[in-house]
Design an enzyme around this catalytic site. Structure first.
Site, PDB file in Angstrom:
ATOM      1  N   ARG A 203       5.563 -26.730 -31.310  1.00  0.00           N
ATOM      2  CA  ARG A 203       5.983 -27.505 -32.468  1.00  0.00           C
ATOM      3  C   ARG A 203       6.227 -26.591 -33.665  1.00  0.00           C
ATOM      4  O   ARG A 203       5.297 -26.065 -34.254  1.00  0.00           O
ATOM      5  CB  ARG A 203       4.930 -28.549 -32.812  1.00  0.00           C
ATOM      6  CG  ARG A 203       4.681 -29.579 -31.714  1.00  0.00           C
ATOM      7  CD  ARG A 203       3.615 -30.583 -32.151  1.00  0.00           C
ATOM      8  NE  ARG A 203       3.382 -31.608 -31.156  1.00  0.00           N
ATOM      9  CZ  ARG A 203       2.473 -31.530 -30.188  1.00  0.00           C
ATOM     10  NH1 ARG A 203       1.708 -30.441 -30.094  1.00  0.00           N
ATOM     11  NH2 ARG A 203       2.310 -32.507 -29.322  1.00  0.00           N
TER      12      ARG A 203
ATOM     13  N   GLY B 219       9.900 -37.266 -24.641  1.00  0.00           N
ATOM     14  CA  GLY B 219       8.820 -37.496 -25.600  1.00  0.00           C
ATOM     15  C   GLY B 219       8.301 -38.909 -25.409  1.00  0.00           C
ATOM     16  O   GLY B 219       8.868 -39.867 -25.938  1.00  0.00           O
ATOM     17  N   SER B 220       7.254 -39.049 -24.608  1.00  0.00           N
ATOM     18  CA  SER B 220       6.836 -40.383 -24.176  1.00  0.00           C
ATOM     19  C   SER B 220       6.328 -41.252 -25.323  1.00  0.00           C
ATOM     20  O   SER B 220       6.429 -42.485 -25.267  1.00  0.00           O
ATOM     21  CB  SER B 220       5.770 -40.276 -23.082  1.00  0.00           C
ATOM     22  OG  SER B 220       4.662 -39.525 -23.532  1.00  0.00           O
ATOM     23  N   ASN B 221       5.805 -40.642 -26.387  1.00  0.00           N
ATOM     24  CA  ASN B 221       5.316 -41.441 -27.511  1.00  0.00           C
ATOM     25  C   ASN B 221       6.455 -42.191 -28.192  1.00  0.00           C
ATOM     26  O   ASN B 221       6.428 -43.411 -28.356  1.00  0.00           O
ATOM     27  CB  ASN B 221       4.599 -40.551 -28.535  1.00  0.00           C
ATOM     28  CG  ASN B 221       3.268 -40.050 -28.024  1.00  0.00           C
ATOM     29  OD1 ASN B 221       2.795 -40.473 -26.981  1.00  0.00           O
ATOM     30  ND2 ASN B 221       2.680 -39.123 -28.756  1.00  0.00           N
ATOM     31  N   ASP B 222       7.484 -41.441 -28.618  1.00  0.00           N
ATOM     32  CA  ASP B 222       8.595 -42.075 -29.326  1.00  0.00           C
ATOM     33  C   ASP B 222       9.414 -42.958 -28.391  1.00  0.00           C
ATOM     34  O   ASP B 222       9.927 -44.002 -28.797  1.00  0.00           O
ATOM     35  CB  ASP B 222       9.492 -41.017 -29.977  1.00  0.00           C
ATOM     36  CG  ASP B 222       8.979 -40.612 -31.354  1.00  0.00           C
ATOM     37  OD1 ASP B 222       8.079 -41.293 -31.862  1.00  0.00           O
ATOM     38  OD2 ASP B 222       9.477 -39.608 -31.904  1.00  0.00           O
TER      39      ASP B 222
ATOM     40  N   ARG C  77      10.577 -26.780 -30.029  1.00  0.00           N
ATOM     41  CA  ARG C  77      11.229 -27.901 -30.697  1.00  0.00           C
ATOM     42  C   ARG C  77      11.507 -27.533 -32.145  1.00  0.00           C
ATOM     43  O   ARG C  77      10.600 -27.130 -32.868  1.00  0.00           O
ATOM     44  CB  ARG C  77      10.347 -29.152 -30.634  1.00  0.00           C
ATOM     45  CG  ARG C  77      11.014 -30.402 -31.173  1.00  0.00           C
ATOM     46  CD  ARG C  77      10.120 -31.623 -30.995  1.00  0.00           C
ATOM     47  NE  ARG C  77       8.975 -31.586 -31.875  1.00  0.00           N
ATOM     48  CZ  ARG C  77       7.946 -32.456 -31.803  1.00  0.00           C
ATOM     49  NH1 ARG C  77       7.935 -33.381 -30.868  1.00  0.00           N
ATOM     50  NH2 ARG C  77       6.945 -32.364 -32.640  1.00  0.00           N
TER      51      ARG C  77
ATOM     52  N   HIS D 235     -18.414  -3.262 -37.862  1.00  0.00           N
ATOM     53  CA  HIS D 235     -19.669  -3.229 -37.114  1.00  0.00           C
ATOM     54  C   HIS D 235     -20.163  -4.641 -36.810  1.00  0.00           C
ATOM     55  O   HIS D 235     -20.561  -4.954 -35.678  1.00  0.00           O
ATOM     56  CB  HIS D 235     -20.737  -2.458 -37.903  1.00  0.00           C
ATOM     57  CG  HIS D 235     -22.089  -2.501 -37.251  1.00  0.00           C
ATOM     58  ND1 HIS D 235     -23.028  -3.469 -37.545  1.00  0.00           N
ATOM     59  CD2 HIS D 235     -22.639  -1.726 -36.294  1.00  0.00           C
ATOM     60  CE1 HIS D 235     -24.094  -3.267 -36.804  1.00  0.00           C
ATOM     61  NE2 HIS D 235     -23.884  -2.215 -36.041  1.00  0.00           N
TER      62      HIS D 235
ATOM     63  N   CYS E 243       6.938 -33.901 -22.220  1.00  0.00           N
ATOM     64  CA  CYS E 243       6.009 -33.180 -23.102  1.00  0.00           C
ATOM     65  C   CYS E 243       5.203 -34.136 -23.959  1.00  0.00           C
ATOM     66  O   CYS E 243       4.546 -33.726 -24.902  1.00  0.00           O
ATOM     67  CB  CYS E 243       6.777 -32.201 -23.992  1.00  0.00           C
ATOM     68  SG  CYS E 243       7.966 -32.989 -25.105  1.00  0.00           S
TER      69      CYS E 243
END
Length: 801
Positions: A511, A702-705, A579, A421, A752
């Site tokens: 992830r 993976g643009s960061n790494d 991934r 309820h 990504c």
């Protein structure tokens, strides 16, 4: 056949008969008439008519009593409680007109004959002529009486149903909704009892009640009769089933199973007891096992889908399982009146910022955040002391609480599930709620300032103090079309369904490690080699987490597959690129039992991570569990839209070894449509792109790494943060080069990484480079989509000239 003016059996009713027998009974008649042949089981029964109600009122001269009493209430001469009590007493004290009494008795005898029993045990339910409407649910407004036996008790129960048309909450609700009290009539449904007192029962919706996601069925289940689930007196089991796969052979699309506490159950009382039903505590065994088997969950979900299709709209249903026969019955069906009516053109996104410690948790209802001071009320008799705008904290609610619930900034209860309820009414009122906390009334106190947060997924959090939060409105009515596919980065299954309305092209990055760390929490090798765990406290915690599983590795496979399925369901039929686990050794060590299996590394960021772990004898058994979970996800749960991605794969030879392990576990590239991608985050992925293209179906940048390793910058370094930039010319060259090479090899490329989410204008660089897909966080989706559209327009304009 009894006089149809007073009593009508369900098989002679249709959904159009609301004015005659109310919403509940007309719907039961519709299902008996139209859906019995396709497997929908509804207990036999009959309904008294609205005409019978009005004749009862007229012949007992009750209209004048009702009008004068309500007039005294409206003018302030008497309070609501006095008015309701006076009207109900007058109705219960009324006499049945002879012909109506005879009609009810005759119908009851016929019902008993049909069931092959004398003095059949029946459920007596109220069905108002202004309930279950698209814009007014009247949820729980009138009374239900269970295990009613004998003609005299049935007549008494019918009078009490009539009287319940004037409960305090019903009077209040009609005033709020603008319904004329004298224009609403009441029908009584008399239905054979399902022996769920020795079985189970619950509620189900044909959509997700929180996000409105229309591809799932939500089922709540508890032991015993169903009133406890509806009233929120127990915390039920919860299941979610993916509707599009219900007709697929060989799949079991149950994408969520949550074991509820199920603290009590309602059963029949013994002979001589004043009340026909009572609550008793559940046993340890009952609390530790699910009420329904997987096959029964799927059976109910199919019935929900059938009912929804027949009615043409989202439905709210109650079901019961007969403990003697094992049969599943639908005992009520009504339109869902909240999420299905919300505009799909505008999506609100809430985010919590800095906040105090967690003081209580439960199931979140809604997706909002609210702050305020606690007003702790344990008994409905004390609701007069509620302070407007406070956070209502109580054990459980029923319709008597509605007058204060609508004045609350948020609601927190000890008991209840998403179909209780408290949950239903809070949704209808647009008030955030956290239900089933277990201990909220013990850990929270009056005047305490708190933040009620329902924006972090299935679990709701009560934070101490007033937290910072933000609200963003996303306009979905003007989203441009793009040739470049724009996908989502999603990790949390619990929050994924809130984004189902975004017109994305799928999930570009899911992830796996998020599900492992938040849902499983145990290092896979600690499950495989549990007998080697030396820390006794760790052993006890793992035992608790894996309770109910005969094999601890099975716990990992099952929970991982189920968690990932909730992500895949939001993407389907578009692809979800999953991934495989990308923990670093220090992060693996933080999982339960992990320190015993992980080495210490000076620089885990470029250490034993990604592909290098998967074929290594020191971890390959753990990777095989991941593979088995993915295979279950694709084959048993049915989500063949899932594509796999291998992270941090440094060399083509390493790729060969990983793909061999996967093939050994039944994940062979190209088999059953399986596509396998490689993360492009190491310069060697660019330099040797041709070789990687021979082994994989695509690249995901993976643009960061890639930035980290191209520029030689630790992305976690505060000192170097000012020069860490994915837009650097060297990084852009890497991206352009791998796209060009991949396309020459017939492979697609996506990105990504975080760059387009942080810098939407970076989408122009990617479009100019010919990227196939861009995957971004949900909150940046519309901005990036607009940037991609503008870049494509500019590019195509240049091409024309």
């Amino acid at each position: 056949m009894p006089d149809k003016q007073d009593v009508i059996f369900f098989e002679n009713l249709r959904r159009e008969d609301v004015a005659l027998v109310g919403g509940k009974n007309s719907s039961l008649g519709e299902m008996v008439q139209q859906l019995g042949s396709v497997g929908i089981k509804v207990p036999i029964g009959f309904a008294t008519t609205s005409g019978a109600f009005r004749r009862f009122i007229d012949e007992n001269n009750l209209e004048a009593v009702i009008k004068s009493t309500l007039a005294d209430f409206d003018s302030g001469k008497i309070d609501l409680h006095t008015a309701g009590q006076s009207i109900r007493a007058a109705i219960v004290g009324g006499d049945w007109p002879d012909e109506i009494e005879a009609a009810i008795k005759d119908a009851y005898r016929e019902l008993s004959e049909r069931a092959g029993q004398q003095n059949l045990s029946v459920a007596v339910r109220s069905s108002a002529t202004a309930e279950d409407l698209p814009d007014a649910s009247f949820a729980g407004q009138q009374e239900t009486f269970l295990n009613v036996v004998g003609e005299d008790d049935l007549l008494t129960a019918c009078r009490k149903c009539y009287a319940s048309l004037f409960t305090d909450r019903a009077i209040t609700y009609r005033n709020v909704k603008g319904f004329d009290h004298m224009q609403v009539a009441l029908s009584v449904g008399v239905q054979q009892m399902v022996r769920s007192d020795i079985g189970g029962s619950g509620v189900m919706f044909s959509i997700d009640t929180e996000s409105g996601f229309d591809k799932v069925v939500l089922i709540n289940a508890a032991w015993g009769l169903g009133e406890n689930v509806v009233q929120g007196a127990v915390t039920p089991d919860e299941f979610q089933v993916y509707k599009p796969f219900l007709d697929r052979k060989g799949v079991c699309p149950i994408i969520e199973k949550r074991l509820g506490a199920k603290e009590i159950k309602m059963i029949y009382s013994g002979q001589g007891d004043d009340k026909p039903v009572r609550n008793v505590p559940t046993s340890r065994s009952e609390r530790s096992q699910y009420v329904l088997t997987d096959d029964e969950v799927l059976d109910l979900a199919r019935q929900a889908a059938t009912i929804e299709k027949h009615y043409g709209l989202a439905m709210d249903m109650e079901w019961a399982k007969d403990g003697k026969t094992g049969e599943l019955f639908i005992v009520q069906a009504r339109p869902e009146t909240v999420k299905s009516r919300l505009s799909t053109g505008l999506l609100k996104s809430y985010k919590v910022g800095d906040h105090g410690p967690v003081v209580a948790t439960g199931l979140s209802v809604g997706e909002q955040i609210s702050t305020g001071r606690v007003c702790l009320i344990e008994d409905v008799a004390d609701i007069d002391r509620f302070v407007d705008g406070s956070v209502l904290v109580t054990s459980t609610t029923d319709p008597d609480w509605v007058p204060v619930m609508k004045r609350a900034s948020a609601i927190v209860t000890d008991h209840g599930g998403r179909t209780s309820h408290a949950a239903i009414v809070s949704r209808e009122l647009g008030v955030p709620a956290i239900v089933g906390c277990g201990d909220a009334t013990h850990v929270l106190h009056d005047q305490q300032e708190v933040t009620v947060c329902c924006a972090e997924g299935d679990e709701g959090f009560v934070y101490d103090g007033i937290a910072e939060f933000s609200v963003e409105e996303l306009d979905l009515d003007h989203v441009p079309q793009t040739q470049t596919k724009v996908m989502l980065n999603l990790a949390n299954p619990a929050t994924s369904s809130r984004w189902w309305q975004l017109p994305s092209d799928g999930i570009g990055l899911a992830r796996m490690e998020f599900v492992i760390s938040n849902t499983i929490r145990v290092h896979p090798l600690a499950l495989i080699h549990f007998d080697q765990i030396q820390d006794e406290s760790v052993r006890e915690e793992i035992e608790t987490l894996t309770r109910g599983y005969s094999s601890k590795p099975d716990f990992f496979v099952d929970r991982l597959a189920t968690g990932l399925s909730r992500l895949a369901a939001v993407a389907h039929p578009n692809p979800m690129i999953l991934r495989m686990s990308d923990f670093k050794t220090n992060e693996y060590a933080d999982l339960l039992g992990g320190r015993q299996f992980e080495p210490l590394e000076e620089n885990p960021m470029i250490g034993w991570r990604g592909a290098s772990r998967y074929y290594d004898p020191a971890y390959s058994d753990g990777f095989r569990l991941e593979c088995r979970a993915v295979r279950k996800l694709r084959e048993e749960l049915g989500f063949d839209n899932v594509r796999l991605m291998i992270p941090f794969c440094r060399t083509p030879e390493e790729a060969d070894r990983v793909l061999e392990v996967m093939k050994d576990e039944g994940l062979e590239r190209g088999k059953n449509g399986l596509q396998i991608y490689v993360m492009c985050e190491v310069p060697s992925n660019v330099i040797l792109a041709e070789e990687f293209a021979k082994r994989f179906d695509g690249f995901s940048i993976g643009s960061n790494d890639l930035t980290q390793l191209t520029l030689g910058i630790d992305r976690d370094s505060d000192k170097l943060a000012p020069i860490f930039d994915e837009r650097h010319a060297a990084v852009v060259w890497m991206i352009q080069t791998v796209i060009k090479t991949a396309h020459e090899c017939g492979r697609k490329v996506g990105l990504c990484g975080q760059a387009p989410s942080n810098y939407p204008e970076f989408a122009r660089v990617l479009v100019d480079a010919g990227i196939d897909t861009v995957s971004v966080t949900p909150d940046s989706f519309l901005k990036v989509k607009a940037q991609v559209a503008a870049a494509e327009k500019q590019r195509d304009g240049k091409t024309i000239t």
